[in-house]
Design a protein around this motif. Sequence first.
Motif, short mmCIF file in Angstrom:
data_model
loop_
_atom_site.label_atom_id
_atom_site.label_comp_id
_atom_site.label_asym_id
_atom_site.label_seq_id
_atom_site.Cartn_x
_atom_site.Cartn_y
_atom_site.Cartn_z
N ARG A 289 0.83 -1.20 0.00
CA ARG A 289 0.00 0.00 0.00
C ARG A 289 0.88 1.26 0.00
NH1 ARG A 289 -3.00 -3.91 2.99
NH2 ARG A 289 -5.24 -3.92 2.49
N LEU A 290 1.93 1.24 0.80
CA LEU A 290 2.82 2.41 0.86
C LEU A 290 3.53 2.63 -0.47
CD1 LEU A 290 4.40 1.83 4.40
CD2 LEU A 290 2.72 3.58 3.76
N ALA A 291 3.75 1.55 -1.23
CA ALA A 291 4.43 1.67 -2.52
C ALA A 291 3.61 2.41 -3.56
CB ALA A 291 4.79 0.27 -3.04
N GLU A 292 2.37 2.69 -3.25
CA GLU A 292 1.56 3.51 -4.15
C GLU A 292 1.99 4.97 -4.10
OE1 GLU A 292 -2.58 2.85 -3.43
OE2 GLU A 292 -2.38 0.67 -3.42
N VAL A 293 2.69 5.38 -3.02
CA VAL A 293 3.06 6.80 -2.86
C VAL A 293 4.53 7.01 -2.54
CG1 VAL A 293 0.72 7.45 -2.14
CG2 VAL A 293 2.40 6.79 -0.41
N ALA A 294 5.29 5.94 -2.26
CA ALA A 294 6.69 6.10 -1.86
C ALA A 294 7.49 4.86 -2.24
CB ALA A 294 6.79 6.34 -0.35
N ARG A 295 8.80 5.03 -2.31
CA ARG A 295 9.68 3.88 -2.50
C ARG A 295 9.79 3.13 -1.17
NH1 ARG A 295 14.98 6.52 -3.94
NH2 ARG A 295 14.01 8.25 -2.80
N VAL A 296 9.77 1.79 -1.24
CA VAL A 296 9.72 0.98 -0.03
C VAL A 296 10.80 -0.09 -0.07
CG1 VAL A 296 8.32 -0.59 1.37
CG2 VAL A 296 7.23 1.35 0.20
N ALA A 297 11.46 -0.28 1.08
CA ALA A 297 12.36 -1.41 1.28
C ALA A 297 11.78 -2.26 2.41
CB ALA A 297 13.77 -0.93 1.63
N ALA A 298 11.45 -3.51 2.11
CA ALA A 298 10.80 -4.40 3.07
C ALA A 298 11.81 -5.41 3.61
CB ALA A 298 9.63 -5.11 2.42
N TYR A 299 11.69 -5.71 4.91
CA TYR A 299 12.56 -6.69 5.56
C TYR A 299 11.69 -7.66 6.36
CZ TYR A 299 16.21 -3.32 4.42
OH TYR A 299 17.06 -2.47 3.74
#
Length: 416
Positions: A289-299
């Motif tokens: 969901r956050l990737a709709e508005v920002a770059r995301v790095a998931a761990y």
Amino acid sequence: MSSTRLDITRIGPRGDGVAPSADGPVYVPLTLPGEHVEVEREHDRGRLLSIVEASADRIEPICRYVGSCGGCALQHWRAEPYENWKRDLVVDALARVGLEPPVAPLVPAHGAGRRRATFHARSTGGNPRKGEDVLTVGFAGRRSHAIVAIDACPILAPELAGALPAAWAVAQVLVPLAKPLDIQVTASETGLDMDVRGSGPLMPRIVAALAEVAGQQRLARLTRHGELVLQREPPLVTMGRARVRLPPGSFLQATAQGEATLSRLVGEAMIRGGRIADLFSGVGTFALRLAEVARVAAYETSVPAVEALLNAVRNTPGLKPVTAEARDLFRRPLLPLELKNFDAVVFDPPRQGAEAQATQLAASKLSLVVGVSCDPVTFARDARILVDGGFRLESVTPVDQFLYSSHAELVGVFRR
């Protein structure tokens, strides 16, 4: 064992009524504040025999298994005091570590009901052809290892309507059982996803019989300890714009409304644009969901969960760049040098919390951290670490997706 009469003054953190006595508090399940009760007492526990004087807040439970099944603690309590008590679980946990942030009213998030459940199955052994074996499928009893056989559960979502018959059918293939089974069932958009644990190695003919039952029950997928037995359809769930293929036995928020509520609260607190780290990301509840508005790095610790997240990203157009890494954040938390690459962090650890990662977040130069938790006590411990490191706990919102239980979830927003 003789009976005694007690006055219930409050509800304890596990949902039991609490009565003061000369030698300490006595915990009595299924009672409410203001009630005068007769109990059979053993040390600090009391078994309810009768209610001499009932509370005006007592209501009729919605399930006939209340009292024997250990799944629900507070179906007998009126909504308003129940919700106030659950909010107070969060307030009290924070107060015990010296924190008094603004705490919003409890947000109900049960919605249509729980979309995942774990049933237990046990048999008495013996020869089933001679009627010597008795199979029980249901939930664990109240503070007991005994299994309460059920034929329906009113807190489950309609999509799980076929879960219990399917669990019985699968368990019957495995009778007599060498040991109890755990049968985890998740309602996906393509059907029921079932993972069976505790069976031990199976002979090929038993695996074939299980596959036949899975087909008859029209399960989307049946696995045993994560190993595929039969798949008719890949179990899919929608998260934001993405559709995620669930790994066997993977974690999913208990209710669809609970997931939507937590995601909304995280999204409202987060920045738009920049780069966000999603720690303990699971299959992407927040990251997608956050990737709709920002770059995301998931761990995330689980390799299958990371693979499911990346597969969803590849098949979802319009998202900002997303990376995902399998990493044990308990043993290898992100360090301040790594965290400097991010504008904000969201973390959603398991029940034990994220003490090691919170320590590193506190030592970083981050200005915004959003914490999600299913345990107010471990959240409070981690929040204290962040506050001691220079953050202010700006707000806390309790969320109730485990209706009638003593479990409270929450979202907390930290700013420097």
